[in-house]
Scaffold this motif. Sequence first.
Motif, PDB file in Angstrom:
ATOM      1  N   ALA A 176       0.829  -1.208   0.000  1.00  0.00           N
ATOM      2  CA  ALA A 176       0.000   0.000   0.000  1.00  0.00           C
ATOM      3  C   ALA A 176       0.867   1.264   0.000  1.00  0.00           C
ATOM      4  CB  ALA A 176      -0.931  -0.004   1.209  1.00  0.00           C
ATOM      5  N   LEU A 177       1.916   1.251   0.834  1.00  0.00           N
ATOM      6  CA  LEU A 177       2.796   2.412   0.913  1.00  0.00           C
ATOM      7  C   LEU A 177       3.550   2.624  -0.399  1.00  0.00           C
ATOM      8  CD1 LEU A 177       4.132   4.677   2.548  1.00  0.00           C
ATOM      9  CD2 LEU A 177       5.807   2.985   3.369  1.00  0.00           C
ATOM     10  N   GLY A 178       4.096   1.538  -0.951  1.00  0.00           N
ATOM     11  CA  GLY A 178       4.875   1.640  -2.176  1.00  0.00           C
ATOM     12  C   GLY A 178       4.048   2.105  -3.365  1.00  0.00           C
ATOM     13  N   PRO A 206       9.486   6.880   0.776  1.00  0.00           N
ATOM     14  CA  PRO A 206       8.434   5.946   1.158  1.00  0.00           C
ATOM     15  C   PRO A 206       8.375   4.713   0.251  1.00  0.00           C
ATOM     16  CG  PRO A 206       7.490   7.913   0.162  1.00  0.00           C
ATOM     17  CD  PRO A 206       8.928   8.207   0.417  1.00  0.00           C
ATOM     18  N   GLU A 207       8.768   4.867  -1.009  1.00  0.00           N
ATOM     19  CA  GLU A 207       8.769   3.708  -1.899  1.00  0.00           C
ATOM     20  C   GLU A 207       9.781   2.671  -1.420  1.00  0.00           C
ATOM     21  OE1 GLU A 207       7.717   6.514  -5.762  1.00  0.00           O
ATOM     22  OE2 GLU A 207       9.544   5.289  -5.782  1.00  0.00           O
ATOM     23  N   LEU A 208      10.975   3.120  -1.027  1.00  0.00           N
ATOM     24  CA  LEU A 208      11.997   2.192  -0.527  1.00  0.00           C
ATOM     25  C   LEU A 208      11.591   1.582   0.810  1.00  0.00           C
ATOM     26  CD1 LEU A 208      15.259   4.141  -1.464  1.00  0.00           C
ATOM     27  CD2 LEU A 208      14.342   2.075  -2.539  1.00  0.00           C
ATOM     28  N   ILE A 209      10.916   2.364   1.637  1.00  0.00           N
ATOM     29  CA  ILE A 209      10.411   1.819   2.903  1.00  0.00           C
ATOM     30  C   ILE A 209       9.392   0.715   2.613  1.00  0.00           C
ATOM     31  CG2 ILE A 209       9.064   2.333   4.978  1.00  0.00           C
ATOM     32  CD1 ILE A 209      10.304   5.120   4.974  1.00  0.00           C
ATOM     33  N   GLY A 210       8.544   0.952   1.607  1.00  0.00           N
ATOM     34  CA  GLY A 210       7.577  -0.069   1.214  1.00  0.00           C
ATOM     35  C   GLY A 210       8.255  -1.342   0.740  1.00  0.00           C
ATOM     36  N   VAL A 211       9.320  -1.201  -0.059  1.00  0.00           N
ATOM     37  CA  VAL A 211      10.071  -2.372  -0.530  1.00  0.00           C
ATOM     38  C   VAL A 211      10.702  -3.110   0.641  1.00  0.00           C
ATOM     39  CG1 VAL A 211      12.104  -3.093  -1.856  1.00  0.00           C
ATOM     40  CG2 VAL A 211      10.512  -1.427  -2.821  1.00  0.00           C
ATOM     41  N   ALA A 212      11.239  -2.369   1.606  1.00  0.00           N
ATOM     42  CA  ALA A 212      11.859  -2.990   2.779  1.00  0.00           C
ATOM     43  C   ALA A 212      10.830  -3.768   3.585  1.00  0.00           C
ATOM     44  CB  ALA A 212      12.517  -1.919   3.646  1.00  0.00           C
TER      45      ALA A 212
END
Length: 290
Positions: A113-115, A258-264
């Motif tokens: 959802a975040l990504g 936030p995209e990288l946080i979503g991937v993490a």
Amino acid sequence: MISVLFAVLTAISNGSASVLQRRAASTVPDSDALHLSLIRHLLRQRVWLAGIGLVIVAAICQAIALATGAIAVVQPIFVIELPVTLLIASYVFRSRLPGSAWLGVAAVTSGLALGLGAASPGGGTETVDPIAWVPALIITLGVEVVLIGAAQRVRGNPRAALFGLAAAVGYALTAALLKDAVSRIEDGAGVVALLSAWQLYATAVAGIGALFLLQNALQAGSLVASQPMLTLGDALISITYGVTLFGENVRTGWWLVPELIGVALITAGCLELARSPLASGTAPPKPRVR
């Protein structure tokens, strides 16, 4: 959205198929890796054939999803296949998921959802300029050769991870080719134009190749090694195809945070979920009745 609905159905079918195929492929000896004997061994197992049936269902749902939505939207949704499959497996085996698995489910879904929310993919064209396929196919083939070559030099989980990533490249290419092929119907040219499009037959070749690589990934090591590479690789490479071939848009700049946080989050969730016995296609031991 129709595309989102059928993407979810694809994820459910693919996730269930991966579990069944892992259960069958784990019985294949290492000597059969990258040989046709691997497929001959699997064809004798009903559980593997059931998995192939689900792959066919997934392919139909994926075609509908790609025909009605952007590839950069549809393909990333497939990361939910593992948590959805575990939820179904826990119901079938009548076994509660541990708290850590629920955290994994939450991590994958919230990361997706975040990504997607941060990237906000969309736009683009329905078809690809035939000339643009030339460098795309050359680069893809080169990447596959490197990954397969590296996988043959190692054993165990590293090999599973490399084959999993190679399968992800194949599945992402399959999705891009399939979207370009089904667009022939959308253009009003009809089924005849679809059947005469080289992309349709290239889709079949790429899909079979990706399936073969996936069987080698599942046979080589644990699901913990192959599943995250397959899941994330498919999503990220598909977005790359969407941007470079179809001209789709994703937000960059500070949105990358936030995209990288979503991937993490998705990576951590997949690693946790792949450790579950249910993910490997086995039921957890039931407590003894005294």
